[in-house]
Design a protein around this motif. Structure first.
Motif, PDB file in Angstrom:
ATOM      1  N   LYS A  37       0.728  -1.059   0.047  1.00 36.51           N
ATOM      2  CA  LYS A  37      -0.006  -0.071  -0.048  1.00 36.51           C
ATOM      3  C   LYS A  37       0.796   1.119  -0.020  1.00 36.51           C
ATOM      4  O   LYS A  37       0.338   2.388   0.470  1.00 36.51           O
ATOM      5  N   SER A  39      -6.045  -5.982   5.015  1.00 36.29           N
ATOM      6  CA  SER A  39      -6.782  -4.955   4.496  1.00 36.29           C
ATOM      7  C   SER A  39      -8.049  -4.745   5.442  1.00 36.29           C
ATOM      8  O   SER A  39      -8.654  -3.677   5.870  1.00 36.29           O
ATOM      9  N   ARG A  85      -9.474  -1.862   7.474  1.00 34.90           N
ATOM     10  CA  ARG A  85     -10.896  -1.197   7.288  1.00 34.90           C
ATOM     11  C   ARG A  85     -11.660  -0.986   8.767  1.00 34.90           C
ATOM     12  O   ARG A  85     -12.459   0.131   9.141  1.00 34.90           O
ATOM     13  N   TRP A 126     -15.319   4.573   7.403  1.00 37.45           N
ATOM     14  CA  TRP A 126     -15.669   5.314   6.225  1.00 37.45           C
ATOM     15  C   TRP A 126     -15.762   6.815   7.017  1.00 37.45           C
ATOM     16  O   TRP A 126     -15.569   7.790   6.578  1.00 37.45           O
ATOM     17  N   TRP A 156     -13.485   9.969   5.881  1.00 35.70           N
ATOM     18  CA  TRP A 156     -14.036  11.247   5.390  1.00 35.70           C
ATOM     19  C   TRP A 156     -13.797  12.623   6.193  1.00 35.70           C
ATOM     20  O   TRP A 156     -13.881  13.564   5.813  1.00 35.70           O
ATOM     21  N   PRO A 197      -9.924  10.563  -4.632  1.00 37.89           N
ATOM     22  CA  PRO A 197      -9.701   9.071  -4.298  1.00 37.89           C
ATOM     23  C   PRO A 197     -11.081   8.602  -3.341  1.00 37.89           C
ATOM     24  O   PRO A 197     -11.161   7.523  -3.406  1.00 37.89           O
ATOM     25  N   LEU A 198     -11.546   9.500  -2.424  1.00 39.22           N
ATOM     26  CA  LEU A 198     -12.617   9.147  -1.476  1.00 39.22           C
ATOM     27  C   LEU A 198     -13.610   9.142  -2.269  1.00 39.22           C
ATOM     28  O   LEU A 198     -14.460   8.007  -1.813  1.00 39.22           O
ATOM     29  N   GLU A 244     -14.045   8.114  -5.460  1.00 42.22           N
ATOM     30  CA  GLU A 244     -13.793   6.788  -6.410  1.00 42.22           C
ATOM     31  C   GLU A 244     -14.137   5.585  -5.288  1.00 42.22           C
ATOM     32  O   GLU A 244     -14.790   4.454  -5.774  1.00 42.22           O
ATOM     33  N   GLN A 245     -13.532   5.687  -4.119  1.00 43.01           N
ATOM     34  CA  GLN A 245     -13.835   4.586  -3.202  1.00 43.01           C
ATOM     35  C   GLN A 245     -15.110   4.512  -3.047  1.00 43.01           C
ATOM     36  O   GLN A 245     -15.807   3.288  -2.756  1.00 43.01           O
ATOM     37  N   GLN A 268     -17.182   2.546  -5.725  1.00 43.44           N
ATOM     38  CA  GLN A 268     -17.047   1.257  -5.691  1.00 43.44           C
ATOM     39  C   GLN A 268     -18.331   0.355  -4.618  1.00 43.44           C
ATOM     40  O   GLN A 268     -18.487  -0.877  -4.967  1.00 43.44           O
ATOM     41  N   GLU A 312     -20.533   0.491   6.433  1.00 44.75           N
ATOM     42  CA  GLU A 312     -20.478   1.265   5.185  1.00 44.75           C
ATOM     43  C   GLU A 312     -21.593   1.416   4.391  1.00 44.75           C
ATOM     44  O   GLU A 312     -21.766   2.377   3.914  1.00 44.75           O
ATOM     45  N   TYR A 371     -23.129   5.032   3.356  1.00 45.05           N
ATOM     46  CA  TYR A 371     -23.499   5.304   2.103  1.00 45.05           C
ATOM     47  C   TYR A 371     -25.102   5.540   1.904  1.00 45.05           C
ATOM     48  O   TYR A 371     -25.579   6.551   1.181  1.00 45.05           O
TER      49      TYR A 371
END
Length: 931
Positions: free
Chosen positions: A715, A748, A752, A757, A761, A787-788, A790-791, A794, A801, A805
């Motif tokens: 990373k 990963s 997380r 998130w 943010w 980049p935030l 774009e993540q 996904q 999460e 969202y």
């Protein structure tokens, strides 16, 4: 008096803080802390007294009778006050407010006392002050006893007895109308001195005086009336420990075994009550008494052994089956004593008291290692006189001449010994620049003298004169320790001269007589010669090493590595000096590593030779290093890597490293794994050819050690490092596929869980607002936010999460559209996104716009789009800020189902992997995490 020292310390501290003359308690505080085995606290009491005296404005002059007047720093040892004494937190010194509240205050008239120094073990300084008091008042009993104590601690025992004889009248008068404690103290010191000097008649006299309570110097043979006619002092205890102990020693010497046994029993009974009370409190406080009890037991062992010796002599004509074996008993006794001494505290007083008792059996050739250890401990305790005597006395008993040929003095010049290699003149040896290259690249055997028949004959004469090779070896070991003592006492020139001469003789004896000569001593002598030569010539901040100094030091270290069994320290020293010389050349002004012409080519050749020698030395040292040298081996590994990274582009260096690196155990590289992984992106092909195969080998044997570090490097924002980590991880998949997959998953998922998130943010908004509103850096702001987004696009994968969202996805998606609109409007007319000055700085001021009205309109629309995006961001930020304080725990089922369902992984717990391959496997993850 009740030996309740902890309570005594408490009340003495209170007394110190409340008395008007608080300084009068300092000596008691020192004494109590010493009895509690708190030497640092005792030293703190003296420092605190010094601070208070300076604070009160007292003139800290020593009285004129003590010698030169001046500040106390002129008389107190500098090691006690190695930094400026300021206000310090120490229990015996209350703060100014506390002292005022308790009514304490004045220190007027208080001065540093010689007894403080004596109690702290600064015997030399205390002796000077006591002698000054004696010059002023020869009848001062306190000064007489103080001098005797200091002389005893400095091992000047003959002076102790002389001083007591000269002043016995004053000591006797002090006890006529009161206690005879002064006489008893003086007699005890005299008995100890007589024992150490081997004056057995006087020891017998002093021991009888201690036992009977009659202290009369006229009891010496032929002097005055008989001491036995004096009445016993009824104020003394019936059984005196010191009298019984020294009587036991004297009777053992006289072979009066029954009397010795009775005296030992009396001594044991005399110390019983004190020993029992101290043992009930703590082992640490009872330790001195424990050593005394052990000494009594060893006296009994000596009596038993001496009796067996007498039986062995009496039964020498009997059948071997019925004959007592004194040698076997001696060997067994020495073995027990060695084990017992190894378990004792490493303290000079403890070892000295034990070895003094054993001297009733041991001679100067017995237990040399224990004598050398005691000498070293005495040096550490600043008891230099005792340390010297421990070395010089055995040498004299062995009949050794300190300035004789056995130690390298007056050797025939025809032997050709010394540092100079055969065949080179002395002038050429010093000035020839090629000599350095021959030293660095040549074999160690090429620099040894040619030992011939003359050397053999001279060696035999030295051995015969010493009484055998073993005795000569013992003399050399004692003499080598004596040179270290000279160096420790700042006699550097003499120490360097003596160890240089000793090196020649020890080397010759080791080569000409392959018997029991201690080869470790030969290596130690040459290493010490090189170390002292360098230390004597190089001062901090001095110029680089001269060529002649380099030759002297390199030759000494080269001679140390001449033996195949030279050991770790020789190779470590050889590698380290070459490494430093290579760095010296590399750091020299105007030098370029890639030079291939002129004078730089000569320096480059020298640099290459030094680096290759350092690499070979480091590899040999690492292979020989044991757990004892683990810290130094780690240094060798790091220096080896420095050679690789800094000089690995030289083809010869790379070839040498490639040829030798496989000889190092692969486990050794685990200690420097972070340094290896930090350079995996290096571009040099020669360095990569060493580094990457090493990491692949390391991963094949110890894949667990690489899992977590490589998963972090995957990373990395540095592209080269990320690509290299992916290549290594691919090689690991070939033999540990499931382990790699588990490591990637756990890594990963842990990230997380660690950064939700909401937190991601929140931090992103803070960074973006700082860049945009604080610095006007729109480009930096976009680099943080895009980049935030774009993540987020996904899609969510966990319950947390999905909640994020659902709550913020629509507003963030709309804000993302405004950002895209801003980017389109800014770049469509050839503009650039500004990194300073805000959105107005994006237009090119050098070229006039083709349509000024259109440019102004696009700029206004871009500004509006960016403002609309930040309106949305601000609303999201406020809602996130309200939710974060309530985030106190996390359920894995909501934030990482993969970790919740993970069971019995092959992957180990981070930090649990050991060099032997053992580790703690992950069985499962706890379902709830506290934030």
């Amino acid at each position: 008096k009740c030996r309740n020292y902890a309570k005594a310390l408490h009340y003495k501290e209170r007394e110190h803080n409340t008395r008007s003359d608080g300084g009068a308690c300092i000596e008691d505080l020192i004494s109590i802390n010493r009895k509690l085995d708190l030497p640092e606290a005792a030293l703190g009491a003296v420092k605190a007294a010094q601070v208070e005296l300076e604070r009160q404005g007292e003139q800290l002059n020593i009285n004129p009778q003590y010698g030169n007047s001046g500040s106390v720093h002129h008389h107190l040892p500098s090691r006690l006050f190695h930094h400026e004494a300021q206000d310090m937190a120490y229990s015996v010194m209350a703060s100014a407010e506390e002292i005022a509240a308790l009514g304490g205050g004045s220190w007027a008239g208080v001065q540093m006392q010689e007894s403080w120094l004596a109690k702290l073990g600064s015997w030399s300084e205390a002796l000077q002050m006591y002698e000054g008091k004696l010059d002023e008042n020869p009848q001062d009993v306190g000064a007489i006893l103080g001098c005797m104590r200091c002389l005893d601690a400095r091992a000047e025992w003959s002076k102790v007895i002389d001083l007591a004889k000269r002043n016995w009248h004053a000591l006797n008068e002090s006890g006529e109308n009161g206690s005879k404690k002064h006489l008893r103290k003086a007699t005890k010191l005299c008995a100890e001195a007589a024992w150490r000097l081997g004056q057995w008649d006087e020891l017998d006299t002093y021991a009888s005086q201690l036992s009977s309570g009659v202290y009369d110097p006229s009891s010496y043979k032929g002097v005055g009336p008989d001491a036995d006619n004096s009445p016993r002092d009824s104020s003394l205890p019936r059984i005196d420990f010191d009298g019984s102990f020294y009587s036991a020693v004297s009777n053992i010497h006289k072979k009066e075994w029954s009397l010795a046994a009775d005296a030992i029993d009396d001594a044991r009974r005399a110390m019983d009550s004190r020993f029992t009370a101290l043992m009930a409190e703590s082992y640490k406080r009872a330790y001195p008494s424990m050593v005394t009890a052990q000494a009594l037991s060893e006296l009994e062992e000596i009596v038993t052994f001496r009796k067996l010796e007498d039986r062995a002599i009496a039964s020498k004509h009997q059948h071997p089956a019925n004959r007592a074996d004194a040698e076997e008993a001696r060997a067994e006794l020495l073995s027990v004593w060695r084990s017992r001494l190894a378990g004792c505290r490493e303290d000079a007083d403890v070892h000295a008291s034990i070895l003094a008792v054993r001297s009733l059996v041991l001679g100067p050739t017995d237990e040399v290692a224990a004598t050398l250890s005691l000498s070293a401990l005495s040096r550490q305790a600043q008891s230099f006189k005792l340390a010297e005597r421990l070395l010089v006395d055995p040498l004299r008993q062995l009949g050794a001449d300190m300035d004789g040929p056995a130690f390298g003095f007056a050797l025939p010049s025809s032997l050709g010994l010394g540092l100079q290699p055969p065949g080179d003149g002395s002038n050429g040896y010093v000035s020839d620049s090629g000599m350095l290259d021959r030293l660095v690249t040549g074999r160690a055997e090429d620099f040894l003298p040619s030992y011939e028949a003359a050397h053999q004959r001279y060696t035999r004469s030295l051995v015969e004169e010493a009484g055998g090779l073993d005795r000569l070896n013992i003399q050399h070991r004692l003499y080598y320790a004596y040179t270290k003592h000279l160096w420790a006492t700042d006699h550097h020139d003499e120490a360097l001269m003596r160890v240089s001469n000793l090196c020649n003789v020890v080397d010759m004896v080791a080569h000409c007589d392959r018997g029991a000569q201690d080869r470790g001593l030969r290596v130690a002598c040459w290493l010490k010669l090189g170390e002292w030569t360098m230390a004597e010539s190089i001062q901090p901040g001095s110029a680089p090493m001269s060529e002649s100094l380099q030759i002297d030091v390199l030759t000494a270290y080269k001679r140390a590595t001449a033996s195949s069994s030279c050991g770790y320290k020789a190779w470590h020293a050889w590698a380290l000096i070459n490494f430093r010389l290579a760095q010296q050349i590399n750091d020299s002004p105007g030098f370029r590593l890639d030079a291939s012409y002129g004078s730089d080519s000569l320096r480059l050749k020298s640099l290459r030779n030094h680096v290759i020698a350092a690499v070979k030395g480091f590899v040999s040292a690492i292979c020989l290093g044991t757990k004892r040298w683990s810290a130094s081996v780690q240094q060798d590994l790091l220096n080896f890597l420095t050679c690789l990274f800094n000089f690995g582009e030289l083809p010869e260096v790379a070839a040498t490293i490639n040829a030798l690196i496989n000889s190092v155990k692969i486990e050794a590289w685990l200690g420097v794994l972070p340094q290896l992984l930090a350079r995996i992106h290096i571009k040099s092909p020669s360095v990569r050819s060493v580094l990457h195969p090493l990491l692949i080998r390391l991963g094949a044997d110890h894949p667990q050690a690489l899992m977590y570090p490589l998963s972090v490097l995957l990373k990395s924002p540095v592209v080269e490092r990320k690509v290299a980590a992916e290549s290594l991880m691919t090689s690991l998949k070939a033999h540990s596929y499931s382990l790699v997959e588990e490591a990637l998953m756990v890594s990963s998922e842990l990230i997380r869980v660690a950064i939700l998130w909401l937190e991601l943010w929140y931090d992103g908004f803070e960074d973006a607002s700082r860049l945009y509103f604080g610095e006007g850096n729109v480009k930096g702001m976009l680099d943080v936010l895009i980049p935030l987004h774009e993540q987020l696009e996904q899609g969510p994968t966990t319950h947390k999460e999905r909640d994020f969202y659902r709550n913020f996805g629509r507003d963030l998606a709309e804000a993302h559209l405004f950002l895209k609109e801003y980017i389109r409007l800014t770049t469509s007319n050839g503009g650039v996104i500004p990194s300073t000055g805000g959105f107005n700085a994006g237009s090119d001021q050098n070229e006039p716009p083709s349509s000024p009205g259109l440019a102004v309109q696009q700029n206004a629309e871009a500004e509006a789009a960016l403002n609309q995006a930040w309106d949305l961001y601000y609303g999201v930020f406020r809602r996130i800020n309200k939710q974060l304080p309530g985030l106190t725990s996390l359920e894995l089922s909501q934030c990482s189902p993969a970790l919740e369902h993970a069971r019995n992984l092959e992957l180990g717990v981070p930090g649990s992997y050991r060099v032997d391959g053992s580790y703690v496997r992950i069985e499962k993850f706890i379902p709830k995490v506290q934030v």
